[in-house]
Design a protein around this motif. Structure first.
Motif, mmCIF file in Angstrom:
data_model
loop_
_atom_site.group_PDB
_atom_site.id
_atom_site.type_symbol
_atom_site.label_atom_id
_atom_site.label_comp_id
_atom_site.label_asym_id
_atom_site.label_seq_id
_atom_site.Cartn_x
_atom_site.Cartn_y
_atom_site.Cartn_z
ATOM 1 N N ASP A 69 0.855 -1.191 0.000
ATOM 2 C CA ASP A 69 0.000 0.000 0.000
ATOM 3 C C ASP A 69 0.892 1.243 0.000
ATOM 4 O O ASP A 69 1.698 1.424 0.913
ATOM 5 C CB ASP A 69 -0.897 -0.014 1.233
ATOM 6 N N TYR A 70 0.750 2.081 -1.012
ATOM 7 C CA TYR A 70 1.635 3.243 -1.134
ATOM 8 C C TYR A 70 1.528 4.166 0.079
ATOM 9 O O TYR A 70 2.468 4.897 0.414
ATOM 10 C CB TYR A 70 1.329 4.014 -2.417
ATOM 11 N N ARG A 71 0.377 4.149 0.753
ATOM 12 C CA ARG A 71 0.203 5.009 1.932
ATOM 13 C C ARG A 71 1.082 4.558 3.090
ATOM 14 O O ARG A 71 1.437 5.362 3.957
ATOM 15 C CB ARG A 71 -1.272 5.032 2.335
ATOM 16 N N LYS A 72 1.451 3.276 3.101
ATOM 17 C CA LYS A 72 2.382 2.787 4.116
ATOM 18 C C LYS A 72 3.811 3.258 3.817
ATOM 19 O O LYS A 72 4.614 3.438 4.739
ATOM 20 C CB LYS A 72 2.343 1.256 4.165
ATOM 21 N N ILE A 73 4.104 3.452 2.537
ATOM 22 C CA ILE A 73 5.435 3.923 2.155
ATOM 23 C C ILE A 73 5.687 5.296 2.757
ATOM 24 O O ILE A 73 6.824 5.633 3.120
ATOM 25 C CB ILE A 73 5.557 3.981 0.613
ATOM 26 N N ARG A 74 4.629 6.108 2.872
ATOM 27 C CA ARG A 74 4.750 7.446 3.463
ATOM 28 C C ARG A 74 5.393 7.385 4.841
ATOM 29 O O ARG A 74 6.209 8.247 5.204
ATOM 30 C CB ARG A 74 3.367 8.089 3.545
ATOM 31 N N GLU A 75 5.049 6.363 5.625
ATOM 32 C CA GLU A 75 5.559 6.241 6.995
ATOM 33 C C GLU A 75 7.069 6.015 7.030
ATOM 34 O O GLU A 75 7.720 6.310 8.043
ATOM 35 C CB GLU A 75 4.840 5.095 7.701
ATOM 36 N N TYR A 76 7.614 5.483 5.942
ATOM 37 C CA TYR A 76 9.043 5.168 5.906
ATOM 38 C C TYR A 76 9.818 6.109 4.986
ATOM 39 O O TYR A 76 10.978 5.834 4.649
ATOM 40 C CB TYR A 76 9.246 3.723 5.453
ATOM 41 N N ALA A 77 9.166 7.201 4.567
ATOM 42 C CA ALA A 77 9.786 8.109 3.588
ATOM 43 C C ALA A 77 11.133 8.645 4.059
ATOM 44 O O ALA A 77 12.105 8.676 3.285
ATOM 45 C CB ALA A 77 8.832 9.259 3.282
ATOM 46 N N LEU A 78 11.203 9.073 5.318
ATOM 47 C CA LEU A 78 12.462 9.627 5.838
ATOM 48 C C LEU A 78 13.555 8.567 5.862
ATOM 49 O O LEU A 78 14.701 8.836 5.481
ATOM 50 C CB LEU A 78 12.245 10.194 7.242
ATOM 51 N N TYR A 79 13.219 7.359 6.295
ATOM 52 C CA TYR A 79 14.202 6.279 6.373
ATOM 53 C C TYR A 79 14.672 5.872 4.966
ATOM 54 O O TYR A 79 15.847 5.543 4.766
ATOM 55 C CB TYR A 79 13.623 5.076 7.106
ATOM 56 N N ILE A 80 13.757 5.902 4.011
ATOM 57 C CA ILE A 80 14.118 5.604 2.625
ATOM 58 C C ILE A 80 15.106 6.645 2.109
ATOM 59 O O ILE A 80 16.105 6.307 1.465
ATOM 60 C CB ILE A 80 12.860 5.561 1.730
ATOM 61 N N PHE A 81 14.841 7.914 2.422
ATOM 62 C CA PHE A 81 15.715 8.987 1.955
ATOM 63 C C PHE A 81 17.090 8.900 2.598
ATOM 64 O O PHE A 81 18.119 9.079 1.921
ATOM 65 C CB PHE A 81 15.082 10.341 2.253
ATOM 66 N N ILE A 82 17.130 8.603 3.894
ATOM 67 C CA ILE A 82 18.418 8.447 4.582
ATOM 68 C C ILE A 82 19.201 7.291 3.969
ATOM 69 O O ILE A 82 20.423 7.386 3.754
ATOM 70 C CB ILE A 82 18.208 8.219 6.093
ATOM 71 N N SER A 83 18.522 6.200 3.654
ATOM 72 C CA SER A 83 19.168 5.049 3.022
ATOM 73 C C SER A 83 19.737 5.425 1.661
ATOM 74 O O SER A 83 20.838 4.986 1.289
ATOM 75 C CB SER A 83 18.165 3.899 2.863
ATOM 76 N N VAL A 84 18.983 6.246 0.921
ATOM 77 C CA VAL A 84 19.433 6.711 -0.389
ATOM 78 C C VAL A 84 20.726 7.509 -0.251
ATOM 79 O O VAL A 84 21.696 7.299 -0.997
ATOM 80 C CB VAL A 84 18.342 7.566 -1.070
ATOM 81 N N LEU A 85 20.753 8.417 0.706
ATOM 82 C CA LEU A 85 21.948 9.234 0.911
ATOM 83 C C LEU A 85 23.150 8.377 1.309
ATOM 84 O O LEU A 85 24.271 8.593 0.820
ATOM 85 C CB LEU A 85 21.685 10.286 1.989
ATOM 86 N N ILE A 86 22.929 7.403 2.180
ATOM 87 C CA ILE A 86 24.021 6.525 2.612
ATOM 88 C C ILE A 86 24.586 5.747 1.419
ATOM 89 O O ILE A 86 25.812 5.650 1.229
ATOM 90 C CB ILE A 86 23.537 5.551 3.706
ATOM 91 N N LEU A 87 23.692 5.212 0.584
ATOM 92 C CA LEU A 87 24.133 4.452 -0.579
ATOM 93 C C LEU A 87 24.881 5.335 -1.577
ATOM 94 O O LEU A 87 25.885 4.912 -2.168
ATOM 95 C CB LEU A 87 22.932 3.791 -1.258
ATOM 96 N N LEU A 88 24.406 6.561 -1.756
ATOM 97 C CA LEU A 88 25.067 7.477 -2.683
ATOM 98 C C LEU A 88 26.458 7.864 -2.197
ATOM 99 O O LEU A 88 27.367 8.087 -3.007
ATOM 100 C CB LEU A 88 24.216 8.734 -2.877
ATOM 101 N N ILE A 89 26.625 7.933 -0.895
ATOM 102 C CA ILE A 89 27.944 8.226 -0.332
ATOM 103 C C ILE A 89 28.846 6.993 -0.411
ATOM 104 O O ILE A 89 30.027 7.084 -0.762
ATOM 105 C CB ILE A 89 27.815 8.706 1.126
#
Length: 364
Positions: A69-89
Motif C-alpha cells: 500500500d503506497y500510503r504505508k510507504i509514506r511512513e518510511y519516507a524519511l528512512y528511505i531517503f536516509i538510506s538513499v543518501l548513505i548508498l550514494l555516499i
C-alpha cells in the motif's frame, strides 16, 4: 462495495508497460544476436540474462501494485531517503567501474542512482504533502524541497553521471513547480543552479568534446560522434517499414552498446518509421495514464509521487530517443523497460508498481 467503487489497478498502464517489456525482449535478442554468437558462442547469451531481469522486474511490479500500500510507504519516507543518501555516499567510496556508479553487496551489483531517483521522489512527495500549507514560504516551504533535489542530483553528479543527475534535477524541479511554490523562488534558485550545470557539463573533457561535436558535427571532433552517427544510419536504413526483425546491420559491431544506450536505433532500423512512431506513442500513452493517476489520486502524497515517477520515466525515454535521433548531444541513458540492464529495469518496475497501487485506491 458498489461495482463503480471496486478497486483495481490501471489495466491500460499495466498493458503498456508489459508491452514495452515484451518489445525489449525482442529487440535485446536481435541487437545482441551477432555479438553473443561471436563472443560467447551462444545466440541467447544476453537474452537469457535480460529475460531473468524482466521476469524479476515484472514480479516486483506486481508485488508493489498488489501488496504494498503506497500510503504505508509514506511512513518510511524519511528512512528511505536516509538510506538513499548513505548508498550514494558509499558508492563514491567503494563504487566500481570507471565512473564509480556501481555498488556491490555480496554477489549483487547495482547502479545506486537508479534506485536513488525513486527514493528521492518518495521523500519529496512526503515533504510536499507535509508542508503544503506553507509551500509558498521560502525558508520552510520551498527551500527544503529544493535542497533535497539539489543534494541527490549533486551526489549523483559526483559519480560522473551527468545525464542521470540532470534528469533527477529536472524531474524534481517539475514536481516542486506543480506543488505550487512561488515562481520567483524557483527562478532565483534556478538562476544560481544554471551556471553550476553549465560548468559541470564542460568541466570533464569528454563532455566538452561531445558538446562541441554536437554543435559542429563535421568538425575535427566528428569522431566523437561516431556512435550518434551510426545510430542515425540505423534509423535511416529502417525507412518507413524497417528491414525486418532480426535483420539489423548496425548491431554487427558498427554501433557499440546497441543493446543499451542506443537500442532505439536498432528498433528503428528493424521496424522502421512506423514502428518507431508506435513505440513513441506507447511512451506518450504511459505519460497520459501516469498523469491521470496523479490527477485522481486520493491524497497529496499519491498525487505528487505518481507525477514524479511518471516524469522520471517519461523524460528518460525522451532523452534516449532524442540522443539516438541526433536531437540531443551524445550521452548514455537506457530506454525504460527496453534496454538491456538490471538496475534500471528493477527501479522502473518499482516505480510503476507504486503507480499501479496508487491507481488501485482511486474509486472508479
Amino acid at each position: 462495495m458498489k461495482k463503480s467503487e471496486q478497486q483495481h489497478i490501471d489495466r491500460i498502464l499495466f498493458l503498456l508497460v508489459t508491452t514495452l517489456m515484451f518489445i525489449g525482449l525482442l529487440v535485446v535478442f536481435s541487437s545482441t544476436l551477432y555479438i553473443a554468437s561471436s563472443r560467447y558462442n551462444s545466440v541467447s547469451y544476453f537474452l537469457e540474462k535480460h529475460f531473468l531481469r524482466v521476469l524479476l522486474g515484472f514480479v516486483v511490479m506486481v508485488l508493489f501494485a498488489v501488496f504494498v500500500d503506497y500510503r504505508k510507504i509514506r511512513e518510511y519516507a524519511l528512512y528511505i531517503f536516509i538510506s538513499v543518501l548513505i548508498l550514494l555516499i558509499l558508492v563514491l567510496i567503494f563504487g566500481k567501474g570507471n565512473a564509480t556508479r556501481w555498488l556491490s553487496i555480496g554477489p549483487i551489483n547495482f547502479q545506486v542512482s537508479e534506485f536513488a531517483k525513486i527514493g528521492m521522489m518518495i521523500y519529496l512527495a512526503y515533504l510536499i504533502e507535509k508542508n503544503r500549507w506553507r509551500i509558498t514560504d521560502f525558508k520552510f516551504g520551498f527551500f527544503p524541497l529544493f535542497f533535497v533535489v539539489a543534494l541527490v542530483s549533486g551526489l549523483v553528479l559526483l559519480q560522473r553521471s551527468f545525464t542521470m543527475s540532470f534528469l533527477i534535477f529536472v524531474s524534481g524541479i517539475i514536481l516542486i513547480f506543480l506543488a505550487g511554490v512561488k515562481v520567483k523562488h524557483l527562478a532565483i534558485m534556478l538562476s544560481i543552479s544554471f551556471p553550476v550545470i553549465v560548468l559541470f557539463s564542460i568541466i570533464e573533457p569528454y563532455r566538452l568534446q561531445r558538446l562541441l561535436a554536437y554543435i559542429d558535427p563535421g568538425g575535427a571532433l566528428g569522431r566523437v560522434r561516431y556512435q550518434a552517427l551510426q545510430a542515425l544510419i540505423g534509423l535511416g536504413t529502417g525507412g518507413l517499414f524497417g528491414v525486418g526483425p532480426g535483420h539489423s546491420r548496425q548491431r554487427e559491431f558498427y554501433l557499440p552498446l546497441a543493446y543499451d544506450d542506443y537500442i532505439f536505433s536498432i528498433f528503428g532500423e528493424e521496424y522502421g518509421f512506423i514502428g518507431s512512431l508506435f513505440l513513441i506513442f506507447i511512451f506518450f500513452a504511459f505519460f497520459y495514464r501516469g498523469i491521470r493517476i496523479a490527477k485522481y489520486a486520493i491524497d497529496d502524497f499519491g498525487k505528487f509521487l505518481s507525477a514524479g515517477i511518471t516524469f522520471l520515466i517519461f523524460l528518460t525515454a525522451l532523452v534516449h530517443i532524442g540522443v539516438v535521433s541526433g536531437l540531443l548531444p551524445p550521452t548514455g541513458i537506457p530506454l525504460p523497460f527496453i534496454s538491456y540492464g538490471g538496475s534500471a529495469m528493477i527501479s522502473n518496475c518499482i516505480g510503476v508498481g507504486i503507480l499501479l497501487n496508487i491507481s488501485k485506491q482511486i474509486k472508479h
